[in-house]
Design an enzyme around this catalytic site. Sequence first.
Site, mmCIF file in Angstrom:
data_model
loop_
_atom_site.group_PDB
_atom_site.id
_atom_site.type_symbol
_atom_site.label_atom_id
_atom_site.label_comp_id
_atom_site.label_asym_id
_atom_site.label_seq_id
_atom_site.Cartn_x
_atom_site.Cartn_y
_atom_site.Cartn_z
ATOM 1 N N ASP A 67 37.510 37.065 55.725
ATOM 2 C CA ASP A 67 36.432 36.884 54.754
ATOM 3 C C ASP A 67 35.171 36.289 55.376
ATOM 4 O O ASP A 67 35.198 35.766 56.487
ATOM 5 C CB ASP A 67 36.909 36.002 53.579
ATOM 6 C CG ASP A 67 37.839 34.888 54.033
ATOM 7 O OD1 ASP A 67 37.729 34.451 55.199
ATOM 8 O OD2 ASP A 67 38.685 34.456 53.243
ATOM 9 N N ASN A 137 45.510 26.814 45.354
ATOM 10 C CA ASN A 137 45.809 27.611 44.158
ATOM 11 C C ASN A 137 46.533 28.911 44.516
ATOM 12 O O ASN A 137 46.664 29.798 43.693
ATOM 13 C CB ASN A 137 44.510 27.934 43.399
ATOM 14 C CG ASN A 137 43.530 28.728 44.259
ATOM 15 O OD1 ASN A 137 43.857 29.150 45.363
ATOM 16 N ND2 ASN A 137 42.331 28.951 43.756
ATOM 17 N N HIS A 139 45.613 31.123 46.818
ATOM 18 C CA HIS A 139 44.804 32.268 47.272
ATOM 19 C C HIS A 139 45.104 32.610 48.733
ATOM 20 O O HIS A 139 45.479 31.746 49.526
ATOM 21 C CB HIS A 139 43.303 32.064 47.018
ATOM 22 C CG HIS A 139 42.601 31.081 47.902
ATOM 23 N ND1 HIS A 139 41.528 30.322 47.473
ATOM 24 C CD2 HIS A 139 42.771 30.731 49.199
ATOM 25 C CE1 HIS A 139 41.088 29.566 48.452
ATOM 26 N NE2 HIS A 139 41.825 29.793 49.528
ATOM 27 N N GLU A 144 41.347 35.015 44.760
ATOM 28 C CA GLU A 144 41.674 33.895 43.893
ATOM 29 C C GLU A 144 42.684 34.343 42.829
ATOM 30 O O GLU A 144 42.886 35.544 42.628
ATOM 31 C CB GLU A 144 40.380 33.394 43.214
ATOM 32 C CG GLU A 144 39.299 32.935 44.189
ATOM 33 C CD GLU A 144 39.563 31.550 44.791
ATOM 34 O OE1 GLU A 144 40.734 31.149 44.934
ATOM 35 O OE2 GLU A 144 38.574 30.865 45.129
#
Length: 265
Positions: A67, A137, A139, A144
């Site tokens: 990313d 979380n 990801h 996400e």
Amino acid sequence: MDVIILRDSDAVAAEGAALLLKVLRQKSNAVFGLASGRTPLAMYKRLIDDSRAAGLSFRDVTTFNLDEYLGLQATDAQSYRAYMQREFFDHIDIDPGNTFLPECAAGTDPLEVGPAYEKLIRSRGGIDLQILGIGRNGHIGFNEPTSSLNSRTRIKTLTRETVAANREHFDDAAEQPQLAITMGIATIMDAGHIVLLATGSDKAAAVRQSVEGPVSAMCPASILQLHEKVTVLLDEAAASELQLLDYYAWIAEQKCKLLDSLKER
Ligand code: F6R
């Protein structure tokens, strides 16, 4: 899924580097998928030192990062391009023209970056080994919770939680992007071998949900349960909430015994 629990974060870094170098030994023009963030930093250091010590070259290697922030250029110190140069690429003999991130150069249509990145990965024969970190979380990349499990490289909005977790890397909150371009979950799942690194107790709940929870878009890393070849490298803190801790240790013991018996043959 191979769940390997190691003493500490140094051991995780050493094992991650060893898995990557094993592929490089077998295939000098391997294609590696790479992650940024805090977790792989020690692994990059090990890779630099251990590849030098072993006389291994990255000359023919291609890399694809997961990313990049949308709105940051390579010249921005907080961009993942700058991170990769600083922490890894500048210290090895890789051809800079073979290192890719889903970057959106000034003047480029950001919507075109994803499809072009997918095409480029395919043109290089796909990713042999993909390194992943994991968000608190769940990801992977910047996919996400609720990201499509079938997604491809595209623009994603970061959760407020992810923005807060990465706030420390930015001097000025106003300069911190809320959008990123990330490989999709299906893009990640195309890799031949996936190695997920997690260290520290703040990752323990996400690790438990990913490894032992149901497969769900609410925890994107749980999709890895459907991949044929995944290695999860954990330090004891990141593994601390796993229910089947004893079983993973037992598997490691049996594996050692099997390998020893094969050596004796
Ligand atoms: C980074 C990335 C993210 C990180 C994750 C964990 O390229 O794709 O998924 O791996 O946010 O970040 P750290 O390692 O900083 O805790």
